[in-house]
Design a protein around this motif. Structure first.
Motif, PDB file in Angstrom:
ATOM      1  N   GLU A  26       0.825  -1.212   0.000  1.00 22.67           N
ATOM      2  CA  GLU A  26       0.000   0.000   0.000  1.00 22.67           C
ATOM      3  C   GLU A  26       0.856   1.258   0.000  1.00 22.67           C
ATOM      4  N   GLU A  27       1.912   1.268   0.828  1.00 23.65           N
ATOM      5  CA  GLU A  27       2.795   2.441   0.893  1.00 23.65           C
ATOM      6  C   GLU A  27       3.508   2.661  -0.437  1.00 23.65           C
ATOM      7  N   LEU A  28       3.988   1.586  -1.042  1.00 21.93           N
ATOM      8  CA  LEU A  28       4.675   1.702  -2.327  1.00 21.93           C
ATOM      9  C   LEU A  28       3.723   2.188  -3.416  1.00 21.93           C
ATOM     10  N   GLN A  29       2.488   1.688  -3.399  1.00 22.00           N
ATOM     11  CA  GLN A  29       1.502   2.125  -4.395  1.00 22.00           C
ATOM     12  C   GLN A  29       1.180   3.605  -4.225  1.00 22.00           C
ATOM     13  N   THR A  30       1.117   4.078  -2.994  1.00 20.50           N
ATOM     14  CA  THR A  30       0.886   5.500  -2.727  1.00 20.50           C
ATOM     15  C   THR A  30       2.043   6.331  -3.269  1.00 20.50           C
ATOM     16  N   ASP A  31       3.273   5.845  -3.071  1.00 21.91           N
ATOM     17  CA  ASP A  31       4.446   6.556  -3.587  1.00 21.91           C
ATOM     18  C   ASP A  31       4.407   6.650  -5.117  1.00 21.91           C
ATOM     19  N   VAL A  32       3.996   5.564  -5.772  1.00 18.38           N
ATOM     20  CA  VAL A  32       3.901   5.566  -7.237  1.00 18.38           C
ATOM     21  C   VAL A  32       2.876   6.597  -7.705  1.00 18.38           C
ATOM     22  N   VAL A  33       1.733   6.639  -7.042  1.00 21.89           N
ATOM     23  CA  VAL A  33       0.691   7.612  -7.403  1.00 21.89           C
ATOM     24  C   VAL A  33       1.232   9.033  -7.251  1.00 21.89           C
ATOM     25  N   SER A  54      14.504  15.466 -15.095  1.00 19.83           N
ATOM     26  CA  SER A  54      13.658  15.321 -13.907  1.00 19.83           C
ATOM     27  C   SER A  54      12.575  14.270 -14.133  1.00 19.83           C
ATOM     28  N   ARG A  55      11.920  14.347 -15.287  1.00 18.80           N
ATOM     29  CA  ARG A  55      10.871  13.360 -15.612  1.00 18.80           C
ATOM     30  C   ARG A  55      11.447  11.954 -15.691  1.00 18.80           C
ATOM     31  N   GLU A  56      12.611  11.833 -16.307  1.00 15.72           N
ATOM     32  CA  GLU A  56      13.243  10.515 -16.451  1.00 15.72           C
ATOM     33  C   GLU A  56      13.616   9.945 -15.078  1.00 15.72           C
ATOM     34  N   MET A  57      14.129  10.785 -14.197  1.00 17.53           N
ATOM     35  CA  MET A  57      14.479  10.324 -12.850  1.00 17.53           C
ATOM     36  C   MET A  57      13.238   9.861 -12.094  1.00 17.53           C
ATOM     37  N   MET A  58      12.139  10.601 -12.245  1.00 21.90           N
ATOM     38  CA  MET A  58      10.890  10.196 -11.592  1.00 21.90           C
ATOM     39  C   MET A  58      10.381   8.882 -12.175  1.00 21.90           C
ATOM     40  N   GLN A  59      10.499   8.728 -13.491  1.00 24.02           N
ATOM     41  CA  GLN A  59      10.050   7.487 -14.125  1.00 24.02           C
ATOM     42  C   GLN A  59      10.893   6.302 -13.663  1.00 24.02           C
ATOM     43  N   GLN A  60      12.187   6.507 -13.514  1.00 23.97           N
ATOM     44  CA  GLN A  60      13.049   5.436 -13.012  1.00 23.97           C
ATOM     45  C   GLN A  60      12.659   5.046 -11.588  1.00 23.97           C
ATOM     46  N   GLU A  61      12.316   6.019 -10.787  1.00 23.74           N
ATOM     47  CA  GLU A  61      11.875   5.744  -9.416  1.00 23.74           C
ATOM     48  C   GLU A  61      10.550   4.984  -9.425  1.00 23.74           C
ATOM     49  N   ILE A  62       9.636   5.356 -10.318  1.00 21.76           N
ATOM     50  CA  ILE A  62       8.364   4.628 -10.451  1.00 21.76           C
ATOM     51  C   ILE A  62       8.639   3.175 -10.824  1.00 21.76           C
ATOM     52  N   ASN A  63       9.541   2.956 -11.775  1.00 27.17           N
ATOM     53  CA  ASN A  63       9.873   1.591 -12.189  1.00 27.17           C
ATOM     54  C   ASN A  63      10.451   0.788 -11.026  1.00 27.17           C
ATOM     55  N   ARG A  64      11.318   1.422 -10.235  1.00 23.98           N
ATOM     56  CA  ARG A  64      11.920   0.749  -9.076  1.00 23.98           C
ATOM     57  C   ARG A  64      10.848   0.398  -8.049  1.00 23.98           C
TER      58      ARG A  64
END
Length: 155
Positions: A26-33, A54-64
């Motif tokens: 749940e916490e990880l899903q909230t972070d992705v949102v 910046s967008r690419e870094m955020m996308q990499q974090e979403i993937n992680r």
């Protein structure tokens, strides 16, 4: 400790693991949102390269984070497929094993879990120690790092 106490403890270990893993998901899903909202709200500045970075870094974090969600969901599946409160004379998937070096629940790769005065390691059946324990029963021994480990009880 009497058998019913161990079976109750085993049930509590399964429940605690389930709660912790579901909370992580749940916490990880909230972070992705939140990250996706950040990408959507990020307006392009006059420095286009900085925006794209910046967008690419955020996308990499979403993937992680999505990879971590997948791992946690897999652990939940393994935990639920191992859940049994029946006592067996031999160690199998779902067994709670009391040994001379500690307690082990063979279910999922969770790690150490503490419940008040009880502690055990929740390990997957693929873990090296689980491989050594599988099929064994009370009063048998295994060898870990040239040290004899006694199997005291199987629940």
């Amino acid at each position: 400790m009497i058998e019913t106490d161990w079976l109750s403890i085993k049930q509590q270990v399964f429940e605690k693991c389930d709660i912790v893993l579901n909370t992580k998901v749940e916490e990880l899903q909230t972070d992705v949102v939140q990250l996706r909202l950040g990408i959507a709200n990020d307006s392009k500045s006059s420095m286009g390269d900085k925006y794209e970075t910046s967008r690419e870094m955020m996308q990499q974090e979403i993937n992680r984070l999505e990879q971590q969600i997948s791992i946690n969901k897999q652990q939940l599946f393994m935990l639920k497929s191992s859940k049994t409160v029946q006592q067996s004379s031999h160690i199998t998937k779902g067994s709670l094993v009391e040994t001379s070096i500690g307690n082990f629940l063979i279910a999922a790769s969770f790690g150490e879990l503490k419940l008040k005065e009880f502690s055990c390691f929740v390990i997957s059946e693929a873990a090296p120690i689980a491989q050594l324990l599988m099929g064994k029963s009370n009063n048998e021994q295994i060898e870990i790092n040239k040290k004899q480990v006694n199997i005291l009880n199987v629940y």
